[in-house]
Design an enzyme around this catalytic site. Structure first.
Site, mmCIF file in Angstrom:
data_model
loop_
_atom_site.group_PDB
_atom_site.id
_atom_site.type_symbol
_atom_site.label_atom_id
_atom_site.label_comp_id
_atom_site.label_asym_id
_atom_site.label_seq_id
_atom_site.Cartn_x
_atom_site.Cartn_y
_atom_site.Cartn_z
ATOM 1 C CG HIS A 1 -1.912 -1.076 1.218
ATOM 2 N ND1 HIS A 1 -2.514 -1.530 2.346
ATOM 3 C CD2 HIS A 1 -2.417 -1.788 0.202
ATOM 4 C CE1 HIS A 1 -3.369 -2.474 2.027
ATOM 5 N NE2 HIS A 1 -3.316 -2.660 0.730
ATOM 6 C CB THR A 2 0.128 4.784 -0.715
ATOM 7 O OG1 THR A 2 -0.520 4.447 -1.928
ATOM 8 C CG2 THR A 2 0.942 6.035 -0.910
ATOM 9 C CD GLN A 3 3.392 1.302 3.745
ATOM 10 O OE1 GLN A 3 3.451 1.708 4.906
ATOM 11 N NE2 GLN A 3 2.483 0.431 3.340
#
Lengths: 283, 320
Positions: free
Chosen positions: B92-94
Site C-alpha cells: 500500500h502507499t506508505q
C-alpha cells in the site's frame, strides 16, 4: 379446454402482441384497496383506504415511509411493495451516506421502474403485483409519481390506484386545477373526498380504515393513522365520510354544478382559523 | 497460479494415504508409486490383482475435473509458480512520492476563491512545473488537492466519472460543492479503512447557484473533515492561515469581504508561501466560484524582493 397458452411466463407474446403476465399484474393492483395521491405547489399528500381481512383482525398497512422526504402508498400485493420499498430505502440511505443528499424523487422512482421492467423480460421471473404512488419532495419541489409493475412510471398532479379508483380519478379530474394553491389541510381533504368516492355504498371512512401521509417543502413526511386521522375526518364533516357521494355527484352532474357545490362545502368546513399551523398541535 | 490450490490438495491427500496401501505398492513395483501424482481408488480387488497393477495404474484417470486438459504433473513435473511473483507482499502507499504543496481557500461575500501552485515535487526536487491541481467539478465546484499527485489524478478520474454518471438522468439535479465534498470524504475514509489511503489533503470550494452561499471544506487522507471561512492545506496551514484569519476570522467577516479583497489576500498568502515554503512554485492557478459559476486563471508572484537573503548564510554566492 380453451386454456390461455400465452400466460405461462412474462417472455411470451400472445398472437395479439400482449404479455399476459404483465396484464395480470396490472389486474392485481385493482384487487387492492384504493390509494389516492395529489400535489400542491408546496405539498404532496397520500390518502389510502386500509382493509382488514375480517372484522376482528387488524388493517393492512397501505402507506410506507421511505425517508424524511419520501413515502409510498400501495395497492396490490403488499409483500411485493415491501421488496420495492426496502430497495427504495437502500437507495435513499446510499444517497444520504455518499452525498449527504436526500435522494431525488425521480431518480429513486426510475430505479424501481428499471427493477420492475427487468422482471417482465426474463424467463422464470414474474412482474411485481403491486402499484405504487410515490410522494416526495426534493430540490425541484414536491412530486407525485405512479409506478406500475410493467415498469411504467408517470408523474401526476393527482392520481389514484386500486379498487374502484376510477371514481377517485373522476373527482381529481374535476378538481385538480385548484390543487396548486390549496393549503396543506385542503389538499388532504381533496384526497379524502376522492378516496370517499371509491367506497362501496354501505362503507364509510373511519379512523381505522383511513391512512394519510403528507410531505412538503421544508417539512418532513408525516403519517397519520388511527386517532390522528380523526381531525381530518372531522373536517370532512359528519356526512362526508359516507359513500353516497358518488350518487350525489351523478345528480349534481345532471344539474351541471357539481364542482362548485363541492368548493363551497370545503370553504365552510375549513373556516378562517384553519391553516397549516393548526397541524402542529396534533403531535 | 490457478493450478496451485487444487493440485496442492491432491498432493496432501496422497501423502495421507494409508501406509498399508503404499507398502503394497512398494512391495510389487516401486516405479509406479514414485511416478504417479494421481489419487487411486483403494479397493481390495486392486490389491489382490498384483499382476495387473501396472496396467491399471496407467489408465487411471484424474477424478478432479480441475486437472482435465492441463499438463499432467507426472508427465511434465509440477507447475513452477515462482515466476508469477506470488511471494511478494501486497504493498500500500506508505508515503507520497510526487507531491503538490499547499492549497488555499477563502470565502468572501458572494463566493469562494481557491488557489494552488503548479509545482509537483519529487522529494525536494521541483520535478514538474506545470501541474494543474485545481479541478472544476460540475458547474459550481472546484476541488484543490495537495499531497500525492498520482492519488490526486486517481481522484480526478473518480470525480470525472461521477459527473458523467450524474448527467445520465438529464434531470434538474446536480452535484454541488457540499455533495462533492461529502463524496470525496467518503472515498478517502474508505481508503483509510483499507489501510491504503489516498495521500492527499483536499479543499472543496463552491457556491450555491441559487443563494450564492459560499462553501469551503477540507478533507484529508484519514477522512477528517472541517470547514472554516478560510482554509489551507500543507505548509499553508502553518504559514497562510494566521494571515487569512486576521482578515476573515468568522462568517461575519466573510459577509464583509469583497471579491477584490479576497483575491488580494490570496495573492499575499501565495507570496509568503513562495518565499518560505521550499516546495512551492512561482506560478499558481486560482479559481473563483460565485452563483454565476467558475472563473479560473493563472498568475505569477509579482514584486519579489529577496533582499533579506543577503543577510542569510547559505543563500546565493558566499563571500567569506
Amino acid at each position: 379446454m380453451f386454456r390461455n397458452n400465452y400466460d405461462n411466463d412474462s417472455v411470451t407474446f400472445s398472437p395479439q402482441g400482449r404479455i399476459f403476465q404483465v396484464e395480470y399484474a396490472l389486474e392485481a393492483i385493482k384487487q387492492g384497496s384504493a390509494a389516492v395521491g395529489l400535489r400542491s405547489k408546496t405539498h404532496v399528500a397520500l390518502v389510502a383506504l386500509k382493509r382488514n381481512a375480517e372484522e376482528l383482525g387488524s388493517y393492512q398497512k397501505k402507506i410506507i415511509p421511505i425517508d424524511k422526504h419520501l413515502g409510498v402508498a400501495l395497492a396490490g400485493l403488499s409483500p411485493d411493495a415491501r421488496v420495492l420499498s426496502n430497495f427504495m430505502r437502500q437507495q435513499s440511505m446510499a444517497s444520504r451516506l455518499l452525498y449527504k443528499r436526500p435522494v431525488p424523487v425521480a431518480r429513486v422512482v426510475n430505479a424501481i421502474a428499471d427493477k420492475a421492467q427487468v422482471n417482465t423480460q426474463h424467463y422464470g421471473k414474474r412482474p411485481y403485483g403491486v402499484g405504487l404512488l410515490i410522494a416526495g419532495v426534493d430540490e425541484t419541489g414536491p412530486h407525485l409519481w405512479e409506478f406500475q409493475p410493467s415498469g411504467q412510471i408517470l408523474e401526476y398532479f393527482g392520481a389514484a390506484i386500486g379498487a374502484r379508483s376510477q371514481s377517485a380519478r373522476t373527482y381529481l379530474e374535476r378538481s385538480f386545477e385548484s390543487f396548486p394553491d390549496v393549503s396543506r389541510d385542503e389538499l388532504v381533504l381533496h384526497g379524502l373526498k376522492a378516496l370517499r368516492d371509491t367506497l362501496q355504498q354501505d362503507r364509510e371512512l373511519t379512523t381505522e380504515n383511513t391512512s394519510i401521509a403528507i410531505v412538503g417543502i421544508g417539512e418532513d413526511l408525516k403519517q397519520y393513522d388511527g386517532p390522528r386521522v380523526k381531525r381530518f375526518l372531522d373536517l370532512l364533516g359528519e356526512d362526508g365520510t359516507r359513500s353516497q357521494r358518488a350518487a350525489r355527484l351523478d345528480t349534481a352532474m345532471d344539474v351541471g354544478g357539481g364542482a362548485d357545490d363541492d368548493d363551497d362545502e370545503l370553504a365552510g368546513l375549513l373556516g378562517p382559523g384553519e391553516g397549516t399551523s393548526a397541524m402542529d398541535t396534533t403531535e | 497460479m490457478h493450478r496451485t490450490g487444487l493440485s496442492l490438495g491432491i498432493h496432501q491427500l496422497e501423502h495421507t494415504q494409508p501406509s498399508s496401501r503404499l507398502n503394497h505398492h512398494h512391495h510389487h513395483h516401486s516405479t509406479t508409486t514414485a511416478s504417479t501424482n494421481y489419487l487411486h481408488t483403494l479397493s481390495s480387488s486392486h490389491l489382490s490383482q498384483h499382476h495387473q497393477d501396472l496396467q491399471i495404474e496407467s489408465i487411471t484417470m484424474n477424478q478432479f475435473p480441475h486437472g482435465w486438459g492441463r499438463p499432467r504433473d507426472d508427465v511434465y513435473g509440477a507447475y513452477d509458480n515462482s515466476y508469477l511473483n506470488e511471494s511478494q507482499p501486497i504493498t500500500h502507499t506508505q508515503r507520497p512520492i510526487v507531491t503538490g504543496t499547499s492549497v488555499l481557500g477563502v470565502k468572501f461575500k458572494d463566493g469562494v476563491i481557491i488557489a494552488a501552485d503548479n509545482i509537483a515535487s519529487y522529494g525536494s526536487l521541483a520535478r514538474y512545473d506545470n501541474v494543474e491541481r485545481l479541478l472544476q467539478v460540475g458547474t459550481h465546484t472546484v476541488v484543490g488537492a495537495g499531497g500525492d499527485i498520482s492519488d490526486m489524478q486517481y481522484l480526478h478520474l473518480l470525480l470525472d466519472n461521477l459527473l458523467i454518471k450524474e448527467q445520465y438522468p438529464a434531470d434538474d439535479h446536480q452535484l454541488y460543492a457540499p455533495q462533492v465534498h461529502t463524496y470525496i470524504s467518503r472515498v478517502l475514509y474508505q481508503r483509510r479503512n483499507k489501510f491504503d489511503p489516498l495521500w492527499n489533503s483536499i479543499l472543496t470550494a463552491g457556491a450555491d447557484p441559487k443563494t450564492s452561499e459560499p462553501f469551503l471544506s477540507y478533507v484529508d487522507l484519514k477522512g477528517t473533515t472541517y470547514s472554516a471561512p478560510a482554509l489551507a492545506t500543507g505548509y499553508g496551514a502553518h504559514l497562510a492561515i494566521p494571515i487569512l484569519r486576521r482578515h476573515v476570522a468568522d462568517e461575519e467577516a466573510v459577509s464583509n469581504l469583497t471579491q477584490e479583497d479576497a483575491q488580494k489576500l490570496v495573492e499575499e498568502c501565495m507570496k509568503v508561501l513562495w518565499y518560505r515554503d521550499a516546495r512551492s512554485g512561482v506560478k499558481y492557478s486560482w479559481a473563483i466560484i460565485t452563483k454565476d459559476g467558475v472563473t479560473t486563471g493563472s498568475k505569477e508572484i509579482e514584486n519579489q524582493s529577496w533582499k533579506f537573503a543577503e543577510m542569510i548564510k547559505g543563500y546565493g554566492a558566499q563571500n567569506i
